[in-house]
Design a protein around this motif. Structure first.
Motif, PDB file in Angstrom:
ATOM      1  N   THR A  68      -1.782  -7.607 -10.128  1.00  0.00           N
ATOM      2  CA  THR A  68      -1.970  -9.000  -9.687  1.00  0.00           C
ATOM      3  C   THR A  68      -0.748  -9.556  -8.951  1.00  0.00           C
ATOM      4  O   THR A  68      -0.418 -10.731  -9.061  1.00  0.00           O
ATOM      5  N   ALA A  69      -0.082  -8.685  -8.189  1.00  0.00           N
ATOM      6  CA  ALA A  69       0.941  -9.172  -7.266  1.00  0.00           C
ATOM      7  C   ALA A  69       0.245  -9.942  -6.135  1.00  0.00           C
ATOM      8  O   ALA A  69      -0.952  -9.790  -5.900  1.00  0.00           O
ATOM      9  N   GLU A  70       1.013 -10.772  -5.442  1.00  0.00           N
ATOM     10  CA  GLU A  70       0.461 -11.562  -4.347  1.00  0.00           C
ATOM     11  C   GLU A  70       0.481 -10.742  -3.052  1.00  0.00           C
ATOM     12  O   GLU A  70       1.533 -10.266  -2.615  1.00  0.00           O
ATOM     13  N   LEU A  71      -0.684 -10.585  -2.443  1.00  0.00           N
ATOM     14  CA  LEU A  71      -0.820  -9.779  -1.236  1.00  0.00           C
ATOM     15  C   LEU A  71       0.106 -10.261  -0.118  1.00  0.00           C
ATOM     16  O   LEU A  71       0.756  -9.460   0.563  1.00  0.00           O
ATOM     17  N   LEU A  72       0.169 -11.583   0.112  1.00  0.00           N
ATOM     18  CA  LEU A  72       0.996 -12.097   1.199  1.00  0.00           C
ATOM     19  C   LEU A  72       2.483 -11.865   0.960  1.00  0.00           C
ATOM     20  O   LEU A  72       3.247 -11.714   1.920  1.00  0.00           O
ATOM     21  N   ASP A  73       2.906 -11.854  -0.286  1.00  0.00           N
ATOM     22  CA  ASP A  73       4.311 -11.553  -0.574  1.00  0.00           C
ATOM     23  C   ASP A  73       4.684 -10.179  -0.033  1.00  0.00           C
ATOM     24  O   ASP A  73       5.812  -9.961   0.427  1.00  0.00           O
ATOM     25  N   ILE A  74       3.753  -9.253  -0.128  1.00  0.00           N
ATOM     26  CA  ILE A  74       3.990  -7.890   0.333  1.00  0.00           C
ATOM     27  C   ILE A  74       3.780  -7.782   1.841  1.00  0.00           C
ATOM     28  O   ILE A  74       4.616  -7.242   2.575  1.00  0.00           O
ATOM     29  N   ALA A  75       2.660  -8.314   2.324  1.00  0.00           N
ATOM     30  CA  ALA A  75       2.291  -8.141   3.733  1.00  0.00           C
ATOM     31  C   ALA A  75       3.242  -8.854   4.686  1.00  0.00           C
ATOM     32  O   ALA A  75       3.519  -8.351   5.782  1.00  0.00           O
ATOM     33  N   CYS A  76       3.736 -10.045   4.307  1.00  0.00           N
ATOM     34  CA  CYS A  76       4.674 -10.751   5.190  1.00  0.00           C
ATOM     35  C   CYS A  76       5.921  -9.919   5.444  1.00  0.00           C
ATOM     36  O   CYS A  76       6.451  -9.901   6.560  1.00  0.00           O
ATOM     37  N   VAL A  77       6.367  -9.208   4.426  1.00  0.00           N
ATOM     38  CA  VAL A  77       7.561  -8.375   4.568  1.00  0.00           C
ATOM     39  C   VAL A  77       7.253  -7.120   5.379  1.00  0.00           C
ATOM     40  O   VAL A  77       7.933  -6.807   6.364  1.00  0.00           O
ATOM     41  N   SER A  78       6.208  -6.394   4.985  1.00  0.00           N
ATOM     42  CA  SER A  78       5.924  -5.113   5.628  1.00  0.00           C
ATOM     43  C   SER A  78       5.544  -5.293   7.097  1.00  0.00           C
ATOM     44  O   SER A  78       5.991  -4.531   7.965  1.00  0.00           O
ATOM     45  N   THR A  79       4.738  -6.298   7.404  1.00  0.00           N
ATOM     46  CA  THR A  79       4.319  -6.525   8.782  1.00  0.00           C
ATOM     47  C   THR A  79       5.491  -6.929   9.662  1.00  0.00           C
ATOM     48  O   THR A  79       5.625  -6.479  10.811  1.00  0.00           O
ATOM     49  N   THR A  80       6.371  -7.784   9.147  1.00  0.00           N
ATOM     50  CA  THR A  80       7.500  -8.255   9.943  1.00  0.00           C
ATOM     51  C   THR A  80       8.468  -7.125  10.249  1.00  0.00           C
ATOM     52  O   THR A  80       8.942  -6.984  11.387  1.00  0.00           O
TER      53      THR A  80
END
Length: 328
Positions: free
Chosen positions: A17-29
């Protein structure tokens, strides 16, 4: 450490139940920086989890972990712990926390996004440091970890080689700051534009707008005055004047503001005027004296003092930062 690296290994730690955007904002950038910058030392990003288990995000989507957290070894360029609804369970897991502590020793810099700060705090990595987290969870973090100076206002904080970002999309701002640190401001601006962000916000920008951060006060009188202050920052907004407008005594008005807004009328007005000034500084070329007049400050010096108290920077520096990050 970077001298021994041909690339920049980045590890993003997720959990149940980690937050998807917490991960995606970092990886995508970071991925966009590689694509647009032709970096001599590109970022090599891995998303890892305890046991290498799939990360069932609270949004209902599941991410496939690329590696088991337990098998990750350094040296690393950047270690980032995501937040999410599962942060309390993650922070209470001694094995997970132990591996975060181990990897932090092998990383050039360590960071968290949102409630991931709870995990860093549990690992002792925030002791004696200033840190932030999502404003909703800041009081709890401060209560559980008195050795951490929790500041709920900034969107991210750098304290030595440890960084903490506020809520969710602030991960994008922190990652852009890392890119600027590693490769210079031009690449950070290019990535920001391709991400279609309005601007690359400086870390000292407040997390919340005064008038959108919380639901309007339930009390009709207080709500009406809040709206009046927002529309007329240059008017006489003294406690006596506001009380007269509302038809109550100044003492009663102060009680209502404390009850419904958690602060005195004077403090609320000063904060509202400062945020209004911040908007004008970022969106106009008005001289500081004109900004001060429009926002109800008696002088540019009064504006400067209020701005430093609220944001920790002068109005002129804030404007210069906004102009640089907006690509003007």
């Amino acid at each position: 450490m970077n001298g021994r690296m041909k690339d920049r290994p980045v590890v993003i730690v997720g959990y149940d139940t980690a937050e998807l955007l917490d991960i995606a904002c970092v990886s995508t950038t970071f991925a966009m920086a590689n694509e647009l910058g032709a970096c001599a030392a590109p970022y090599r990003v891995r998303v890892v989890s305890p046991g290498g288990a799939p990360i069932a995000c609270a949004t209902g989507l599941t991410l496939q972990s690329q590696q088991s957290l337990e098998r990750v070894t350094g040296p690393l360029d950047t270690l980032i712990v995501s937040g999410g609804l599962g942060h309390e369970r993650a922070a209470a897991d001694p094995r997970l926390v132990g591996h975060i502590r181990r990897l932090a020793r092998e990383s050039r810099r360590t960071a968290s996004v949102c409630t991931g700060a709870e995990v860093l705090a549990a690992a002792g990595l925030l002791d004696g440091r200033r840190a932030t987290t999502h404003w909703w969870y800041a009081a709890g973090l401060a209560a559980r970890h008195p050795g951490v100076t929790v500041d709920p206002d900034p969107i991210y904080i750098r304290d030595g080689n440890v960084a903490t970002a506020a809520g969710i999309t602030s991960a994008l701002d922190l990652t852009l700051a890392f890119i600027e640190e590693d490769h210079g401001p031009e690449l950070a601006r290019i990535v920001s534009r391709h991400l279609v962000t309005y601007l690359q916000r400086p870390g000292d920008q407040a997390q919340m707008s005064l008038f959108t951060a919380a639901p309007p006060p339930r009390n009709d009188l207080v709500r009406g005055l809040v709206e009046y202050v927002a529309r007329h920052p240059d008017h006489d907004l003294s406690t006596a004047a506001l009380a007269g407008r509302a038809g109550v005594t100044a003492r009663h008005l102060s009680r209502l503001f404390r009850e419904h807004l958690g602060q005195t009328p004077g403090r609320f007005v000063r904060q509202a005027r400062t945020e209004a000034a911040g908007h004008l500084l970022a969106t106009t070329e008005l001289p500081l004296a004109a900004v001060a007049r429009r926002c109800g400050f008696g002088s540019a010096e009064a504006l400067r003092q209020a701005f430093i108290d609220r944001y920790g920077v002068s109005p002129s520096r804030y404007r210069a930062t906004q102009t640089a990050h907006s690509g003007a």
